[in-house]
Scaffold this motif. Structure first.
Motif, PDB file in Angstrom:
ATOM      1  N   LYS A 179       0.855  -1.190   0.000  1.00 43.13           N
ATOM      2  CA  LYS A 179       0.000   0.000   0.000  1.00 43.13           C
ATOM      3  C   LYS A 179       0.891   1.240   0.000  1.00 43.13           C
ATOM      4  N   TYR A 181       1.421   5.165   1.150  1.00 45.88           N
ATOM      5  CA  TYR A 181       1.004   6.200   2.118  1.00 45.88           C
ATOM      6  C   TYR A 181       1.418   7.537   1.518  1.00 45.88           C
ATOM      7  N   TRP A 183       1.173  11.711   1.862  1.00 43.83           N
ATOM      8  CA  TRP A 183       0.833  12.840   2.742  1.00 43.83           C
ATOM      9  C   TRP A 183       0.511  14.074   1.909  1.00 43.83           C
ATOM     10  N   ASP A 184      -0.363  14.929   2.439  1.00 47.45           N
ATOM     11  CA  ASP A 184      -0.606  16.196   1.717  1.00 47.45           C
ATOM     12  C   ASP A 184       0.412  17.234   2.185  1.00 47.45           C
ATOM     13  N   ASN A 190      -0.703  13.556  10.470  1.00 48.47           N
ATOM     14  CA  ASN A 190      -1.818  12.608  10.395  1.00 48.47           C
ATOM     15  C   ASN A 190      -2.654  12.762   9.133  1.00 48.47           C
ATOM     16  N   ASN A 191      -2.290  13.733   8.278  1.00 49.47           N
ATOM     17  CA  ASN A 191      -3.046  13.929   7.036  1.00 49.47           C
ATOM     18  C   ASN A 191      -2.448  13.105   5.911  1.00 49.47           C
ATOM     19  N   TYR A 192      -2.802  11.839   5.855  1.00 47.73           N
ATOM     20  CA  TYR A 192      -2.291  11.025   4.748  1.00 47.73           C
ATOM     21  C   TYR A 192      -3.399  10.106   4.278  1.00 47.73           C
ATOM     22  N   GLU A 193      -3.282   9.645   3.044  1.00 46.96           N
ATOM     23  CA  GLU A 193      -4.254   8.651   2.579  1.00 46.96           C
ATOM     24  C   GLU A 193      -3.494   7.402   2.148  1.00 46.96           C
ATOM     25  N   ILE A 194      -4.184   6.262   2.287  1.00 43.47           N
ATOM     26  CA  ILE A 194      -3.574   4.990   1.904  1.00 43.47           C
ATOM     27  C   ILE A 194      -4.172   4.584   0.565  1.00 43.47           C
ATOM     28  N   THR A 195      -3.318   4.439  -0.453  1.00 51.90           N
ATOM     29  CA  THR A 195      -3.822   4.126  -1.791  1.00 51.90           C
ATOM     30  C   THR A 195      -3.044   2.945  -2.365  1.00 51.90           C
ATOM     31  N   LYS A 264       6.719  13.045   7.095  1.00 54.48           N
ATOM     32  CA  LYS A 264       6.319  11.940   6.217  1.00 54.48           C
ATOM     33  C   LYS A 264       7.045  10.659   6.624  1.00 54.48           C
TER      34      LYS A 264
END
Length: 697
Positions: A179, A181, A183-184, A190-195, A264
């Motif tokens: 996966k 990870y 970050w914006d 804590n602002n990250y999405e898992i794609t 990050k």
């Protein structure tokens, strides 16, 4: 919390400027210990709370703090990276169970990283690796992984891969779960999405995943057979179990990447600390030794119910009094307990127990095996001392500290400052065992000794700021030594017989060079009782104490062997004191004949310079009597390794910056003693004679 499987005692260590303190700040922020993140370069980092640390942007003392992550308790020690403070790293590693080695993404494996890595290997500390600063210009994760293999001879197990590099670095791919990870740019960790894994990285991730599985399953034969024969992939749980086993056995080091400054990739490191680093019960227990330092065959096994064994690994003075940082290996401690200090043989009463969060503290009533706490109110306990149960006494293996190589004379600016300076220095010696203070008997000057210019520079600064003592500082001096080069056979008779009981001692002896590093060796070949056996120690003592003053310039003498071959004694007039006096006089008589020479400390120097200044740097090192050992090209410049006499290296940083337009860096540490060239030795002897003449005048 008493479940020891949920404890992790870890240290964060690395080369200066690789980002250890910033990484610690992020860990504290993500675990909810601090809400506002302090930056090192603004001088606001939580664990850098000394003025000197905030100004210079470097960590000087190792700071201890506690945080919680996923129901696990992490005791974290942030250690300094600068070579002059290596002692802090060494003593922290001694009490840790695991570590995080931080490497700079563009600087890679730097000189100090090698020293720290070597210490960690000696202490057998399990580690994970964090390649930091991947947002920096010239950062290259894969190059750093290669360096870990080639320079450190370690086996990195790559767990995450970077997405993008330098300015385009946005996140990491977790190879095990496949996966990404991402970050914006808000800077919130804590602002990250898992794609899913980016399309252009799928093949590379697959390749590294196969490597990871193959390395991990070597720890479990059943999994290995089913993978090789049936192609059955192990589950993530099984993989984690194998990686944990291999990490604790030091077979490999899980390797992560990210940018602590840009927030990050730090969560994955916290997960790795919990998943792969050992808890206090999974580390080989410390061997116990008796009062003479001989191993007893017993071990301090982690057990809160066992007899107390705790090691004081650091003493820090602050506004509340002296704090003694202590790692409890076995047993437990309560407020008001009386414990035995096995080094001094005296009892100590535990005043208060506090848990440290950098320089805040939380009072505790008790602490137990596996904890790292600070004790307040210890009177005679110093670094490396063991606190033990008075009813069941044992000592833990003590720490060994290197001898200082550089010293300077200091004196207080005003008369009233002398007493204040004495008190301040005695506190500072307790805090830092690699810092020594002595008084020159001839001139009455106070001499401070340390591991390098920066070390002493900071000590003088602490005297001024923390203790309010202004001092005048002399020129830095080198800790020279003396030795001999020839074998001499000689004899000496000490006679004093003037009525009443006299003194008589005759010794025949050989003085010769001993093997390098031995110090002093004594042997007796006397037969037939010409020098009775009970007087041999007196002969040895007389010579050993004389070695403090060498025959040429009064520096301590190294690597000498004395063999007592024969002699004579008188039934009435011979005594231990007579043989000791004979031995001292023999030293003065024989040493000048044994080809004495001056030895100087040689430093291992590691210099980083941009490509276009290499010629200047090497030419300058040759002028300084340096010996070039090798050059290694890096991404942004060249590393030159050399050995140079310490006396030629004073003020080097200024010259290096001038030569390299401010871009060069260097680090140095003591390597060994070597004979001085004649012209240098003559100057050293002349300076020593002038100092002695001035002191007499």
């Amino acid at each position: 919390m008493t479940d020891l499987s949920r404890y992790r005692n870890i240290g964060i260590f690395a080369h200066v400027d690789a980002g250890k303190t910033t990484t610690t700040e992020r860990i504290l922020n993500i675990t909810g210990k601090i809400h506002k993140i302090g930056e090192v370069h603004d001088g606001a980092a939580t664990t850098d709370f000394m003025d000197q640390e905030q100004e210079r942007g470097i960590t000087i003392q190792s700071a201890a703090t506690t945080a919680f992550w996923k129901d696990h308790r992490l005791n974290i020690i942030d250690t300094p990276g600068h070579v002059d403070f290596t002692i802090e790293v060494y003593r922290s590693l001694k009490v840790l169970d695991g570590g995080v080695g931080v490497f700079c993404g563009s600087g890679g494996v730097e000189p100090q990283s090698e020293t720290n890595w070597r210490y960690a290997n000696e202490s057998e500390v399990a580690r994970i690796i964090f390649v930091n600063k991947l947002d920096r210009l010239g950062a290259d994760f894969y190059r750093v992984v290669d360096q870990v293999e080639n320079v450190l001879a370690a086996n990195p197990l790559v767990m995450t891969l970077p997405i993008g590099e330098e300015d385009d670095f946005v996140g990491v791919v977790d190879i095990m779960t496949q996966k990404a990870y991402i970050w914006d740019d808000s800077g919130d960790p804590n602002n990250y999405e898992i794609t899913d894994v980016p399309a252009d990285m799928v093949e590379r991730v697959q390749e590294y995943r196969e490597k990871l599985i193959e390395t991990a399953i070597e720890q479990d034969e059943d999994l290995m057979m089913s993978y090789l024969e049936e192609g059955e992939e192990p589950s993530i749980e099984d993989l984690k179990r194998c990686i944990r086993k291999g990490t604790i056995a030091l077979d490999f080091f899980p390797t992560y990447c990210g940018s602590a400054f840009k927030n990050k990739g730090v969560q994955l490191i916290l997960d790795a600390v919990v998943d792969y680093l050992p808890n206090p019960t999974e580390v080989d227990p410390q061997p116990e030794v008796d009062m003479e330092g001989v191993e007893t065959g017993k071990f301090a096994v982690v057990d809160p119910e066992g007899p107390l064994r705790a090691l004081a690994f650091k003493i820090m003075d602050d506004r509340f009094g002296a704090l003694t940082f202590t790692r409890i290996y076995t047993g437990s401690l309560k407020k008001g307990d009386t414990v035995l200090n096995t080094f001094t043989g005296k009892s100590e009463r535990i005043g208060r127990i506090v848990e440290m969060h950098a320089d805040e503290r939380i009072e505790l009533d008790s602490a137990q095996a596996g904890d790292i706490v600070a004790l307040i109110g210890m009177k005679n306990t110093q670094t490396g001392h063991t606190l033990s149960d008075p009813k069941d006494v044992a000592t833990l293996e003590p720490m060994i500290f290197p001898d200082p190589v550089i010293y300077i004379a200091i004196s207080p600016k005003d008369k009233g400052g002398a007493e204040k300076m004495g008190l301040a220095l005695s506190k500072m010696i307790q805090e830092d065992p690699s810092f020594r203070v002595e008084t020159d008997e001839e001139s009455g000057e106070t001499i401070i000794k340390g591991m390098g210019e920066l070390h002493l520079d900071i000590k003088v600064d602490i005297l001024k700021r923390t203790h309010g003592v202004e001092v005048e500082v002399g020129k830095p001096l080198v800790a020279y030594r003396e030795t001999i080069t020839q074998r001499v056979e000689d004899s000496y008779t000490h006679k004093k017989q003037t009525g009443g009981s006299g003194q008589f001692a005759k010794i025949d002896y050989t003085v010769e060079p001993a093997e390098a590093g031995v110090g002093f060796e004594f042997e007796s070949k006397v037969t037939g009782g010409n020098v009775p056996r009970e007087f041999w120690p007196a002969v040895e003592k007389g010579f050993r104490t004389s070695l403090e003053l060498g025959p040429l310039a009064g520096y301590p003498c190294l690597d000498v062997k004395l063999t007592l071959t024969d002699g004579g004694f008188h039934a009435v007039d011979s005594s231990a004191i007579a043989y000791e006096l004979a031995s001292r006089a023999a030293y003065r008589q024989t040493m000048p004949k044994a080809g004495p020479q001056i030895m100087e400390p040689i430093m291992k120097v590691d210099i980083f310079t941009p490509d276009d200044h290499v010629g200047d740097v090497i030419g300058d090192l040759n002028r300084r009597r340096g010996m070039i050992l090798g050059q290694e090209p890096g991404a942004t410049g060249i590393r030159v390794k050399a050995e140079v006499a310490l006396s030629e290296m004073f003020g080097y940083i200024g010259d290096l910056r001038t030569m390299t337009s401010g871009r060069g860096q260097f680090s140095m540490e003591f390597s060994h003693y070597n004979a001085c060239p004649k012209n240098v030795a003559d100057e050293v002897i002349k300076a020593a004679q002038e100092r002695q003449a001035a002191a007499k005048a």
